[in-house]
Design an enzyme around this catalytic site. Sequence first.
Site, PDB file in Angstrom:
ATOM      1  CE  LYS A  89      -5.395   1.383  -0.588  1.00 38.27           C
ATOM      2  NZ  LYS A  89      -5.873   2.582  -1.216  1.00 38.27           N
ATOM      3  CE1 TYR A 123      -2.972   3.104   0.671  1.00 36.41           C
ATOM      4  CE2 TYR A 123      -3.694   2.062   2.698  1.00 36.41           C
ATOM      5  CZ  TYR A 123      -3.791   3.086   1.776  1.00 36.41           C
ATOM      6  OH  TYR A 123      -4.708   4.081   1.967  1.00 36.41           O
TER       7      TYR A 123
HETATM    8  C1  NAY Z   1      -7.998   3.268   1.731  1.00 40.51           C
HETATM    9  O1  NAY Z   1      -7.044   2.687   2.230  1.00 40.51           O
HETATM   10  O2  NAY Z   1      -9.116   3.173   2.211  1.00 40.51           O
HETATM   11  C2  NAY Z   1      -7.759   4.129   0.556  1.00 40.51           C
HETATM   12  O3  NAY Z   1      -6.687   4.681   0.422  1.00 40.51           O
HETATM   13  C3  NAY Z   1      -8.815   4.290  -0.463  1.00 40.51           C
HETATM   14  C4  NAY Z   1      -8.449   5.346  -1.475  1.00 40.51           C
HETATM   15  C5  NAY Z   1      -8.904   6.717  -1.024  1.00 40.51           C
HETATM   16  N1  NAY Z   1      -7.866   7.364  -0.307  1.00 40.51           N
HETATM   17  C6  NAY Z   1      -8.096   8.059   0.826  1.00 40.51           C
HETATM   18  C7  NAY Z   1      -6.934   8.601   1.498  1.00 40.51           C
HETATM   19  O4  NAY Z   1      -9.192   8.263   1.287  1.00 40.51           O
HETATM   20  O5  NAY Z   1     -10.566   6.826  -2.632  1.00 40.51           O
HETATM   21  C8  NAY Z   1      -9.409   7.500  -2.219  1.00 40.51           C
HETATM   22  C9  NAY Z   1      -9.734   8.966  -1.890  1.00 40.51           C
HETATM   23  O6  NAY Z   1     -10.617   9.069  -0.795  1.00 40.51           O
HETATM   24  C10 NAY Z   1     -10.400   9.660  -3.081  1.00 40.51           C
HETATM   25  O7  NAY Z   1      -9.606   9.493  -4.220  1.00 40.51           O
HETATM   26  C11 NAY Z   1     -10.605  11.148  -2.795  1.00 40.51           C
HETATM   27  O8  NAY Z   1      -9.365  11.794  -2.728  1.00 40.51           O
END
Ligand code: NAY
Length: 296
Positions: A163, A135
């Site tokens: 990821k 990740y």
């Molecule tokens: C996670 O571990 O849940 C994620 O990283 C999912 C990815 C999301 N990242 C974060 C930091 O929330 O979906 C993205 C993000 O919310 C979206 O792109 C808006 O910036």
Amino acid sequence: KETFGGIYTALVTPMHEDGSIDYDSLVRLTTHQIDQGVKGFYVGGSTGEGFLLTGEERQRVLETVVGAAAGRAVVLAHIGCIGTMDSIALAKHAERQGVDAISAVVPFYYKLSPREIQGHYEAIMASVAAPMIVYHFPGATGVSLSLDFYEGLSRNPQCIGVKFTSLNLFEMQQIRARCGEDFLIFNGHDEVYASGALAGADGAIGSTFNIMPGLFVGMHRLLSEDGWKSGRTVQAMQAEANRVIAHMVGYDVIPYEKYMLYLQGIVRTPTARQPLRRFTPEERSRLEAFFESSGA
Ligand code: NAY
């Protein structure tokens, strides 16, 4: 690639007013997402408030999702902690649940050398047989991993992919170039899903899929079916998703998504765990107006 490519919802963890976990709503959210056609789930990541849950809760949340998915979705368990020992304990539990892969965030807080970080991942992989998805989220962890690091890790066949939560799509493309076609890349920023697909991502793990699964499943289908012939439609769908995401960034991601799921009638309350906040009544009415106008 056929096993893992696709759209994965980084599930939120629904809660009751007092911040305790609402497992019934988690089951409802999981089955709702499957009905919308997602390939699978990323459980216990940032969106799942993984770092705000106890180890026991992380395990129970995973068990609940595995049970609700009942083999109809691919389950990726985020087991990352800043300590290797804790990560291994969660990895072993995840493997016992029969997850398809585990994933671990780069250990953050302590300034570690690339060798120490590599040792962390190697130790987790040695403790289980499950495949590992690294990740990468430099914006949150402050840790940027080099292309050499990825290339080295990808030589271990148990490390199947990354990821990639960064807007640096050039770097994403370079990971593809250095780690080969078989290395899986999951786009992590939903606002550049379409661009990430063009840069070589095999799928995506995203938080806004909780509230807009259909748009992203649709984009993935169009691109898989006829490549970029559907590019214009996909761009329009990305623009529609970004209209919601642009609105969301004026608030806070997890409380926002929980509020939208609450308005969609999927979770009982929009509660998130402190230090995440609650919206004021004015904010709530603005969110409700936006929801009414767009059906987010
Ligand atoms: C996670 O571990 O849940 C994620 O990283 C999912 C990815 C999301 N990242 C974060 C930091 O929330 O979906 C993205 C993000 O919310 C979206 O792109 C808006 O910036």
